[in-house]
Enzyme design. Structure first.
Site, PDB file in Angstrom:
ATOM      1  N   THR A 139       8.180  -2.602  -8.131  1.00 19.19           N
ATOM      2  CA  THR A 139       7.481  -3.556  -7.246  1.00 19.19           C
ATOM      3  C   THR A 139       6.137  -2.976  -6.784  1.00 19.19           C
ATOM      4  OG1 THR A 139       8.786  -2.674  -5.421  1.00 19.19           O
ATOM      5  CG2 THR A 139       9.544  -4.748  -6.369  1.00 19.19           C
ATOM      6  N   ASP A 140       5.956  -1.642  -6.903  1.00 23.10           N
ATOM      7  CA  ASP A 140       4.741  -1.047  -6.301  1.00 23.10           C
ATOM      8  C   ASP A 140       3.458  -1.545  -6.949  1.00 23.10           C
ATOM      9  OD1 ASP A 140       5.121   0.563  -8.629  1.00 23.10           O
ATOM     10  OD2 ASP A 140       4.475   2.416  -7.627  1.00 23.10           O
TER      11      ASP A 140
ATOM     12  N   SER B  73       6.226  15.072 -10.697  1.00 19.69           N
ATOM     13  CA  SER B  73       4.765  15.164 -10.880  1.00 19.69           C
ATOM     14  C   SER B  73       4.030  14.924  -9.572  1.00 19.69           C
ATOM     15  CB  SER B  73       4.226  14.135 -11.880  1.00 19.69           C
ATOM     16  OG  SER B  73       5.147  13.739 -12.798  1.00 19.69           O
TER      17      SER B  73
ATOM     18  N   ASP C 259       4.995   6.883  -5.681  1.00 16.62           N
ATOM     19  CA  ASP C 259       5.392   8.292  -5.685  1.00 16.62           C
ATOM     20  C   ASP C 259       4.497   9.118  -4.769  1.00 16.62           C
ATOM     21  OD1 ASP C 259       6.873   7.154  -7.665  1.00 16.62           O
ATOM     22  OD2 ASP C 259       6.014   8.290  -9.315  1.00 16.62           O
TER      23      ASP C 259
HETATM   24  C1  GLA Z   1       7.448   5.442 -11.574  1.00 17.30           C
HETATM   25  C2  GLA Z   1       6.011   5.195 -11.154  1.00 17.30           C
HETATM   26  C3  GLA Z   1       5.945   4.466  -9.810  1.00 17.30           C
HETATM   27  C4  GLA Z   1       6.836   3.217  -9.823  1.00 17.30           C
HETATM   28  C5  GLA Z   1       8.220   3.549 -10.347  1.00 17.30           C
HETATM   29  C6  GLA Z   1       9.088   2.325 -10.529  1.00 17.30           C
HETATM   30  O1  GLA Z   1       8.063   6.348 -10.693  1.00 17.30           O
HETATM   31  O2  GLA Z   1       5.323   6.419 -11.051  1.00 17.30           O
HETATM   32  O3  GLA Z   1       4.616   4.126  -9.513  1.00 17.30           O
HETATM   33  O4  GLA Z   1       6.242   2.182 -10.551  1.00 17.30           O
HETATM   34  O5  GLA Z   1       8.169   4.217 -11.590  1.00 17.30           O
HETATM   35  O6  GLA Z   1       9.359   1.724  -9.309  1.00 17.30           O
END
Ligand code: GLA
Length: 410
Positions: free
Chosen positions: A59-60, A151, A195
């Site tokens: 969803t981000d 990361s 993240d």
């Molecule tokens: C990874 C990406 C995040 C997000 C998630 C799924 O962790 O780095 O930005 O999109 O997947 O929610």
């Protein structure tokens, strides 16, 4: 003149998995390695946690909300200034050293894993912050590449050390955006802000309800009596950058489709269930599935916050199961190991609800577990998963940790 690029360091410069979880032994090992390599003590230390999402897969980058939790698995980095501009990094996880010159204008990533730090140093330099040459030693307890943001944790820890060495302080949201840019441009993953925001703005003891459009958060409380348990499938992760990027493009394409029909739409976040139903027949089936997942998942983020507030265990279970079903059938980010782990978690004692975590395609999953039954849960889920897949998983409870900050050196 020291040679640039990656090379292995001595075998003794690693920390056993067991010692790495004891803060005293970990600190001592890092400082001893630093002294051995650089004949002096480190002058600064920084740390940043990993994170796990409790609800809100993908969803981000659709400008929606995520319930996210910074975890007590983290990255530590210690360092001291050098007389030149070079940054030297020794990883105790990899038993290897790499170096780069952040003032170098080219975008050639330094060898392999060095690009995480090189990228952070480069974007901070571009943003006008002075990066001081330094020697560093880094060690992480976030499992690498397993969906717990190893990361972002490394990037945030590095940015924090660069702040200390350079004598500047970044606004936390700006720091999240800059480290996200390092990941986008230097690592080549077109990730959203989840993240980096989580591992920088996390607060001890709290889950965050993160709004990825306004870049603000409120606290979300996990009910007393419930624990979050990480269940790492430990299956080889099939997450190729291309799958993630493809999901992202499909969401953007679907958002553009709805925007043509309803001018207020900027991202899938703005598409209501009613709007979706009205227009879905005009969408190619694959885009319909992807956008339906994001729209429903966004609803579940809100609903989970309410279910946590009421300590409504039946609702927590239903929401988590629906999230996994959507990830599997609509967003198609599940793999057989995840399905096996879902089943192992679901039937283990004390499981209130369970679902995927991170980007999917393998890696870690999570369970919300009755506090009194955590041990029994971990044992039973591990045994059931092993029996089904032949893979030994890693299953452990976690606590909500603080976001990136200074690390005590003594
Ligand atoms: C990874 C990406 C995040 C997000 C998630 C799924 O962790 O780095 O930005 O999109 O997947 O929610």
């Amino acid at each position: 003149m020291e040679r640039h690029g990656a090379h292995a360091v001595g075998d003794n410069m690693t920390i056993s998995d067991h010692d790495s979880l004891d803060p005293r032994l970990r600190r001592e090992a890092m400082i001893a390695t630093f002294r051995q390599l650089h004949k002096a003590a480190p002058s600064y230390g920084a740390r940043a946690p990993g994170r796990v999402d409790l609800m809100g897969s993908h969803t981000d980058y659709n400008e929606g909300c995520v319930m996210t939790l910074p975890i007590d698995r983290d990255t530590w980095i210690v360092g001291a200034p050098r007389d030149d501009h070079e940054v030297h990094v020794t990883s105790l996880n990899l038993g290897a050293t790499t170096s780069f010159d952040p003032s170098r204008p080219d975008r050639e990533p330094s060898a392999g894993w060095g690009r995480y730090l090189h990228g952070v140093a480069a974007v901070l330099t571009e943003a006008g912050h002075p990066i001081r040459g330094c020697n560093t030693v880094v060690h992480g307890t976030v499992p690498l590449g397993s969906g717990l943001s190893s990361s972002a944790s490394l990037e945030a820890a590095a940015a924090t050390l660069f702040e200390q060495l350079g004598g500047f302080t970044l606004d936390p949201v700006e720091k999240a955006k800059l480290t996200q840019r390092a990941e986008n441009e230097w690592v080549g993953v077109h990730c959203g802000i989840l993240d980096q925001y989580s591992v920088i703005l996390g607060e001890q003891g709290h889950a965050l309800m993160l709004d990825c459009r306004s870049l603000t958060h409120t606290h979300a409380a996990v009910p007393a009596g419930l624990r979050i348990v990480i269940c790492n499938t430990c299956a080889p992760r099939a997450l190729s950058g291309s799958e993630y990027g493809e999901r992202r493009s499909q969401c953007e394409e679907a958002a553009a489709f709805f925007a043509r029909r309803s001018p207020g739409v900027r991202a899938l976040r703005d598409v209501t269930v009613g709007m979706f139903r009205q227009h879905v027949s005009g969408l190619p089936p694959e885009l319909a599935k992807r956008s339906r997942f994001i729209i429903e998942e966004s609803e579940r983020v809100r609903a989970l916050a309410e279910a946590f507030a009421r300590d409504d265990r039946a609702a927590i279970r239903d929401l988590a199961s629906a999230s996994f079903a959507g990830a599997r059938d609509l967003f198609e980010i599940s793999v057989p190991a995840m399905e096996s782990m879902f089943e192992a978690m679901r039937i283990a004692p004390g499981c209130i609800g369970c679902r995927q975590a991170g980007a999917g395609f393998g890696g870690c999953m999570i369970a919300v577990v009755d506090d009194g039954l955590v041990e029994a849960f971990c044992r039973a889920a591990a045994a059931a998963y092993l029996a089904d897949t032949g893979i030994v998983p890693e299953i452990y409870p976690i606590r909500a940790a603080a976001g990136a900050g200074a690390l005590r050196l003594s």
